[in-house]
Write a protein that holds these residues in place. Sequence first.
Motif, PDB file in Angstrom:
ATOM      1  N   ASN A  44       0.723  -1.076   0.157  1.00  0.00           N
ATOM      2  CA  ASN A  44      -0.117  -0.044  -0.106  1.00  0.00           C
ATOM      3  C   ASN A  44       0.736   1.251   0.039  1.00  0.00           C
ATOM      4  OD1 ASN A  44      -2.856  -0.811   0.230  1.00  0.00           O
ATOM      5  ND2 ASN A  44      -1.827  -2.205   1.800  1.00  0.00           N
ATOM      6  N   ASN A  45       2.101   0.954   0.007  1.00  0.00           N
ATOM      7  CA  ASN A  45       2.972   2.274  -0.297  1.00  0.00           C
ATOM      8  C   ASN A  45       2.879   3.008   0.920  1.00  0.00           C
ATOM      9  OD1 ASN A  45       5.310   3.461  -1.314  1.00  0.00           O
ATOM     10  ND2 ASN A  45       3.748   5.060  -2.444  1.00  0.00           N
ATOM     11  N   LEU A  46       2.843   2.445   2.033  1.00  0.00           N
ATOM     12  CA  LEU A  46       2.524   3.385   3.369  1.00  0.00           C
ATOM     13  C   LEU A  46       3.822   3.392   3.963  1.00  0.00           C
ATOM     14  CD1 LEU A  46      -0.703   1.975   4.778  1.00  0.00           C
ATOM     15  CD2 LEU A  46      -0.324   4.199   4.162  1.00  0.00           C
ATOM     16  N   HIS A  47       4.173   4.676   4.725  1.00  0.00           N
ATOM     17  CA  HIS A  47       5.344   4.759   5.370  1.00  0.00           C
ATOM     18  C   HIS A  47       5.107   5.279   6.767  1.00  0.00           C
ATOM     19  CE1 HIS A  47       7.788   4.084   1.755  1.00  0.00           C
ATOM     20  NE2 HIS A  47       6.619   5.059   1.108  1.00  0.00           N
ATOM     21  N   ALA A  48       5.250   4.277   8.027  1.00  0.00           N
ATOM     22  CA  ALA A  48       4.637   4.774   9.038  1.00  0.00           C
ATOM     23  C   ALA A  48       5.993   5.304  10.003  1.00  0.00           C
ATOM     24  CB  ALA A  48       3.846   3.610   9.913  1.00  0.00           C
ATOM     25  N   ASP A  49       5.542   6.409  10.905  1.00  0.00           N
ATOM     26  CA  ASP A  49       6.415   6.867  11.914  1.00  0.00           C
ATOM     27  C   ASP A  49       6.726   5.710  12.729  1.00  0.00           C
ATOM     28  OD1 ASP A  49       6.747   9.561  10.964  1.00  0.00           O
ATOM     29  OD2 ASP A  49       4.493   9.391  10.850  1.00  0.00           O
ATOM     30  N   HIS A  50       5.418   4.888  13.167  1.00  0.00           N
ATOM     31  CA  HIS A  50       5.629   3.872  14.215  1.00  0.00           C
ATOM     32  C   HIS A  50       4.655   2.815  13.801  1.00  0.00           C
ATOM     33  CE1 HIS A  50       6.907   7.390  16.980  1.00  0.00           C
ATOM     34  NE2 HIS A  50       5.944   8.090  16.424  1.00  0.00           N
ATOM     35  N   VAL A  51       5.452   1.609  14.004  1.00  0.00           N
ATOM     36  CA  VAL A  51       4.585   0.513  13.556  1.00  0.00           C
ATOM     37  C   VAL A  51       4.800  -0.468  14.699  1.00  0.00           C
ATOM     38  CG1 VAL A  51       4.665  -1.521  12.072  1.00  0.00           C
ATOM     39  CG2 VAL A  51       5.279   0.480  10.834  1.00  0.00           C
ATOM     40  N   LYS A  52       3.626  -0.787  15.157  1.00  0.00           N
ATOM     41  CA  LYS A  52       3.723  -1.554  16.748  1.00  0.00           C
ATOM     42  C   LYS A  52       2.883  -2.725  16.613  1.00  0.00           C
ATOM     43  CE  LYS A  52       4.542  -1.380  20.963  1.00  0.00           C
ATOM     44  NZ  LYS A  52       5.846  -1.862  21.214  1.00  0.00           N
ATOM     45  N   ILE A  53       3.325  -3.884  16.938  1.00  0.00           N
ATOM     46  CA  ILE A  53       2.633  -4.939  17.168  1.00  0.00           C
ATOM     47  C   ILE A  53       2.539  -5.330  18.689  1.00  0.00           C
ATOM     48  CG2 ILE A  53       2.506  -7.769  17.170  1.00  0.00           C
ATOM     49  CD1 ILE A  53       2.630  -6.359  14.308  1.00  0.00           C
ATOM     50  N   ASN A  54       1.303  -5.044  19.467  1.00  0.00           N
ATOM     51  CA  ASN A  54       1.210  -5.063  20.664  1.00  0.00           C
ATOM     52  C   ASN A  54       0.482  -6.562  21.229  1.00  0.00           C
ATOM     53  OD1 ASN A  54       2.298  -2.571  21.201  1.00  0.00           O
ATOM     54  ND2 ASN A  54       0.204  -1.705  21.760  1.00  0.00           N
ATOM     55  N   THR A  55       0.738  -6.931  22.329  1.00  0.00           N
ATOM     56  CA  THR A  55      -0.212  -8.011  22.935  1.00  0.00           C
ATOM     57  C   THR A  55      -0.910  -7.429  23.852  1.00  0.00           C
ATOM     58  OG1 THR A  55       1.753  -8.617  24.510  1.00  0.00           O
ATOM     59  CG2 THR A  55       1.650  -9.914  22.514  1.00  0.00           C
ATOM     60  N   ALA A  56      -2.073  -7.979  24.080  1.00  0.00           N
ATOM     61  CA  ALA A  56      -3.057  -7.228  25.028  1.00  0.00           C
ATOM     62  C   ALA A  56      -4.063  -8.458  25.227  1.00  0.00           C
ATOM     63  CB  ALA A  56      -3.889  -6.095  24.514  1.00  0.00           C
ATOM     64  N   ILE A  57      -4.881  -8.413  26.239  1.00  0.00           N
ATOM     65  CA  ILE A  57      -5.891  -9.235  26.673  1.00  0.00           C
ATOM     66  C   ILE A  57      -7.054  -9.294  25.761  1.00  0.00           C
ATOM     67  CG2 ILE A  57      -7.356  -7.617  28.179  1.00  0.00           C
ATOM     68  CD1 ILE A  57      -7.542 -10.308  30.041  1.00  0.00           C
ATOM     69  N   SER A  58      -7.145  -8.442  24.861  1.00  0.00           N
ATOM     70  CA  SER A  58      -8.146  -8.055  23.908  1.00  0.00           C
ATOM     71  C   SER A  58      -7.554  -6.965  22.988  1.00  0.00           C
ATOM     72  CB  SER A  58      -9.661  -7.894  24.469  1.00  0.00           C
ATOM     73  OG  SER A  58      -9.630  -6.213  24.972  1.00  0.00           O
ATOM     74  N   GLY A  59      -8.155  -7.083  21.632  1.00  0.00           N
ATOM     75  CA  GLY A  59      -7.909  -6.156  20.658  1.00  0.00           C
ATOM     76  C   GLY A  59      -8.488  -4.786  21.241  1.00  0.00           C
ATOM     77  N   ARG A  60      -9.512  -4.670  21.646  1.00  0.00           N
ATOM     78  CA  ARG A  60     -10.268  -3.517  22.137  1.00  0.00           C
ATOM     79  C   ARG A  60      -9.354  -2.841  23.112  1.00  0.00           C
ATOM     80  NH1 ARG A  60     -11.857  -1.825  26.498  1.00  0.00           N
ATOM     81  NH2 ARG A  60     -13.091  -0.235  26.862  1.00  0.00           N
ATOM     82  N   LYS A  61      -8.825  -3.603  24.384  1.00  0.00           N
ATOM     83  CA  LYS A  61      -7.835  -3.101  25.243  1.00  0.00           C
ATOM     84  C   LYS A  61      -6.783  -2.609  24.525  1.00  0.00           C
ATOM     85  CE  LYS A  61      -5.797  -3.867  29.749  1.00  0.00           C
ATOM     86  NZ  LYS A  61      -5.744  -2.371  29.651  1.00  0.00           N
ATOM     87  N   GLY A  62      -5.951  -3.315  23.580  1.00  0.00           N
ATOM     88  CA  GLY A  62      -4.896  -2.787  22.736  1.00  0.00           C
ATOM     89  C   GLY A  62      -4.988  -1.731  22.259  1.00  0.00           C
ATOM     90  N   ILE A  63      -6.034  -1.290  21.640  1.00  0.00           N
ATOM     91  CA  ILE A  63      -6.535  -0.158  20.805  1.00  0.00           C
ATOM     92  C   ILE A  63      -6.636   0.961  21.762  1.00  0.00           C
ATOM     93  CG2 ILE A  63      -7.674   0.848  19.069  1.00  0.00           C
ATOM     94  CD1 ILE A  63      -8.505  -1.967  18.023  1.00  0.00           C
ATOM     95  N   VAL A  64      -7.501   0.663  22.680  1.00  0.00           N
ATOM     96  CA  VAL A  64      -7.661   2.167  23.461  1.00  0.00           C
ATOM     97  C   VAL A  64      -6.460   2.384  24.319  1.00  0.00           C
ATOM     98  CG1 VAL A  64      -9.127   2.447  25.735  1.00  0.00           C
ATOM     99  CG2 VAL A  64     -10.124   1.196  24.036  1.00  0.00           C
ATOM    100  N   ASP A  65      -5.625   1.462  24.877  1.00  0.00           N
ATOM    101  CA  ASP A  65      -4.420   1.740  25.560  1.00  0.00           C
ATOM    102  C   ASP A  65      -3.584   2.493  24.716  1.00  0.00           C
ATOM    103  OD1 ASP A  65      -5.676   0.583  27.815  1.00  0.00           O
ATOM    104  OD2 ASP A  65      -4.151  -1.204  27.587  1.00  0.00           O
ATOM    105  N   TYR A  66      -3.498   2.222  23.322  1.00  0.00           N
ATOM    106  CA  TYR A  66      -2.421   2.791  22.529  1.00  0.00           C
ATOM    107  C   TYR A  66      -3.072   4.246  22.381  1.00  0.00           C
ATOM    108  CZ  TYR A  66       0.781   3.403  18.801  1.00  0.00           C
ATOM    109  OH  TYR A  66       2.008   4.089  17.937  1.00  0.00           O
ATOM    110  N   CYS A  67      -4.196   4.497  22.129  1.00  0.00           N
ATOM    111  CA  CYS A  67      -4.813   5.959  21.630  1.00  0.00           C
ATOM    112  C   CYS A  67      -4.604   6.664  23.020  1.00  0.00           C
ATOM    113  CB  CYS A  67      -6.313   5.578  21.378  1.00  0.00           C
ATOM    114  SG  CYS A  67      -6.525   4.984  19.613  1.00  0.00           S
ATOM    115  N   LYS A  68      -4.878   6.229  23.849  1.00  0.00           N
ATOM    116  CA  LYS A  68      -4.713   7.132  25.123  1.00  0.00           C
ATOM    117  C   LYS A  68      -3.161   7.413  25.511  1.00  0.00           C
ATOM    118  CE  LYS A  68      -8.792   5.561  27.703  1.00  0.00           C
ATOM    119  NZ  LYS A  68      -9.268   4.902  28.820  1.00  0.00           N
ATOM    120  N   ASN A  69      -2.197   6.656  25.004  1.00  0.00           N
ATOM    121  CA  ASN A  69      -0.837   6.890  25.522  1.00  0.00           C
ATOM    122  C   ASN A  69       0.047   7.609  24.142  1.00  0.00           C
ATOM    123  OD1 ASN A  69      -0.973   5.582  27.990  1.00  0.00           O
ATOM    124  ND2 ASN A  69      -0.794   3.632  26.962  1.00  0.00           N
TER     125      ASN A  69
END
Length: 149
Positions: A80-105
């Motif tokens: 997709n010709n995307l160049h990210a400033d940050h690429v992150k693979i996170n582990t979390a108890i759920s996808g929801r929790k991982g996304i919410v925590d990332y957004c807050k931080n």
Amino acid sequence: MYQHVLLVTDLRDDTDLVATKAKWILDTTPNAELSVLHVVEETMIGFGYELIPASVLHEEADNERCAVARGRLAQVMARNNLHADHVKINTAISGRKGIVDYCKNHAIDLVVIGRHKRTGLSAWLAGATADSILPDVDSDLLVVQLAAE
């Protein structure tokens, strides 16, 4: 104008549809920072009535799944010709929790996420991650409607 866009991906076959929308946003907002997130749900182990993440007992528990995800994510970015400033693979108890925590931080302005149509029992049991993060994420959301699972 968005300053920090988060592309959330589940790395399924239709990931490119969501990535294309993120690319369009970035093309129209050239100074925006891009972060890409994939959440690997932690392997849980049951002890009696309690569940604990396997990583508490063994640090390498989810490393193989993270390594596979990292490779697939690199392919998505290249396709997709995307160049990210940050690429992150996170582990979390759920996808929801991982996304919410990332957004807050990370001061995210816009979350770009796909939503698979679900009907019947699967909609009732599983729901959609995009729906579940709405109450807890303060940023705008661009939800890309995807085909039914």
